[in-house]
Design an enzyme around this catalytic site. Structure first.
Site, PDB file in Angstrom:
ATOM      1  N   ASP A 245      46.838  33.678  35.817  1.00  0.00           N
ATOM      2  CA  ASP A 245      46.956  32.659  36.654  1.00  0.00           C
ATOM      3  C   ASP A 245      46.045  31.324  35.718  1.00  0.00           C
ATOM      4  O   ASP A 245      46.628  30.393  35.706  1.00  0.00           O
ATOM      5  CB  ASP A 245      46.162  32.720  37.996  1.00  0.00           C
ATOM      6  CG  ASP A 245      46.824  33.338  38.797  1.00  0.00           C
ATOM      7  OD1 ASP A 245      48.352  33.520  38.883  1.00  0.00           O
ATOM      8  OD2 ASP A 245      46.245  33.803  39.878  1.00  0.00           O
ATOM      9  N   HIS A 268      42.551  28.756  40.907  1.00  0.00           N
ATOM     10  CA  HIS A 268      43.271  27.517  40.597  1.00  0.00           C
ATOM     11  C   HIS A 268      42.545  26.217  40.626  1.00  0.00           C
ATOM     12  O   HIS A 268      42.750  25.335  39.906  1.00  0.00           O
ATOM     13  CB  HIS A 268      44.604  27.416  41.383  1.00  0.00           C
ATOM     14  CG  HIS A 268      45.426  28.602  41.524  1.00  0.00           C
ATOM     15  ND1 HIS A 268      45.949  29.083  40.331  1.00  0.00           N
ATOM     16  CD2 HIS A 268      45.735  29.508  42.419  1.00  0.00           C
ATOM     17  CE1 HIS A 268      46.692  30.180  40.590  1.00  0.00           C
ATOM     18  NE2 HIS A 268      46.660  30.710  41.883  1.00  0.00           N
TER      19      HIS A 268
END
Ligand SMILES: [Zn+2]
Length: 315
Positions: A245, A268
């Protein structure tokens, strides 16, 4: 080692599946793009009928809750871009146009492996244009409570060092550091799947998330064990997915990074946040162009490679 020339795909690659959060089907076609194009999404099938071209750039991130969303949700956005962005960065693909006919990227098996396999099947073409890098010049760090994310200068390459610390005894505390190359990406990162706690599922569903999640695309973490009958692909699959990610989010810098990234309990929001902090001061970075394998030219005074003016209509 990464080549010092820019790359793209040798031809188009098409994949389809459902979005993990929306549950909506989508088909994507990853198309070759010319040098200095970078990565961009062409969102078709919007409710108002207009296609939207959305540059894969951190300034166009509109949400980071559970996944990374690019573009304006009202006029045409693409959610959960991080796994494909990770695969493109991991394999060293500089230029591509991704057509997508729905609001969310297909989750496929929850890892980047299906994207890697599709790209490998088509092959990667080298352009006759030098590659550009974003060279980290100063230490940039953001914090939120005990969590942090930071970028530091290093002499060459892109190093990631990610640590997670979950209350769940199944996940626990785990740390992994690696130097990124297409070989290490394929071997150590691409196959690591997304994961979620069973106890959070009901809360996600009420909030409209994870509607497409299943054991086919998510590692489901129970109170004492992984629920998936096949178990884990790696003993430390969770932290490897966090690296996957992070690569996908940091790819939204718009250029490959020369620097070291480290995070503790990041995600994120912090990945995009550290890019915002990096770009907030021009003294933090330089854009450099490869000149053979050892030499480089600094381009940052020209602002080359970072402009998003051509895509301002999507802002
Ligand atoms: Zn993920």
């Amino acid at each position: 080692m990464r080549t010092h020339k820019q790359t793209t795909l040798k031809g188009p690659a098409t994949l389809s599946g459902i979005g993990v959060h929306s549950g909506n089907p989508a088909e994507i076609t990853i198309r070759p793009a010319p040098a200095n194009h970078g990565i961009a999404f062409l969102r078709t099938g919007t409710t108002h009928g207009n296609d939207r071209l959305i540059k894969a750039h951190h300034a166009l991130v509109s949400a980071t809750e559970l996944c990374t969303v690019l573009g304006d949700v009202e006029t045409g956005a693409v959610a959960t871009v991080e796994h494909l962005m990770s695969a493109l960065y991991g394999l060293g693909v500089d230029n591509a146009l991704i057509e997508i006919d729905g609001p969310e990227m297909p989750i496929l098996d929850g890892s980047a492996l299906p994207f890697v396999q599709a790209i490998d099947q088509i092959g990667i073409a080298t352009c006759d244009t030098p590659r550009r890098w974003l060279k980290i010049l100063r230490h940039v760090r953001i914090e939120a409570g005990t969590s942090f994310a930071e970028l530091r200068p290093i002499d060459r390459g892109f190093r990631l060092d990610v640590e997670i610390d979950f209350e769940s005894p199944v996940i626990g505390r785990s740390r992994k550091a690696m130097d990124l190359s297409p070989a290490t990406y394929r071997r150590e990162i691409a196959g690591a799947r997304t994961f979620g706690m069973m106890r959070d599922v009901e809360r996600y569903w009420k909030a409209g998330f994870a509607l497409g999640a299943s054991l086919e695309n998510t590692v489901a973490v129970g109170e004492t064990a992984v629920v998936n009958p096949e178990g884990l692909r790696f003993q430390d699959e969770f932290v490897r997915h966090k690296i996957l990610d992070a690569i996908g989010d940091l790819a939204l810098a718009g250029l490959p990074i020369q620097g070291a990234y480290r995070s503790y309990c990041g995600g994120h929001r912090m990945n995009v946040g550290v890019l915002s902090a990096l770009f907030a001061d021009r003294a933090n970075y330089a854009v450099v162009e490869a000149q053979g394998s050892r030499r480089e030219t600094v381009l940052s005074e020209l602002g080359v490679g970072l402009g998003i003016a051509a895509f301002a209509g999507d802002l």
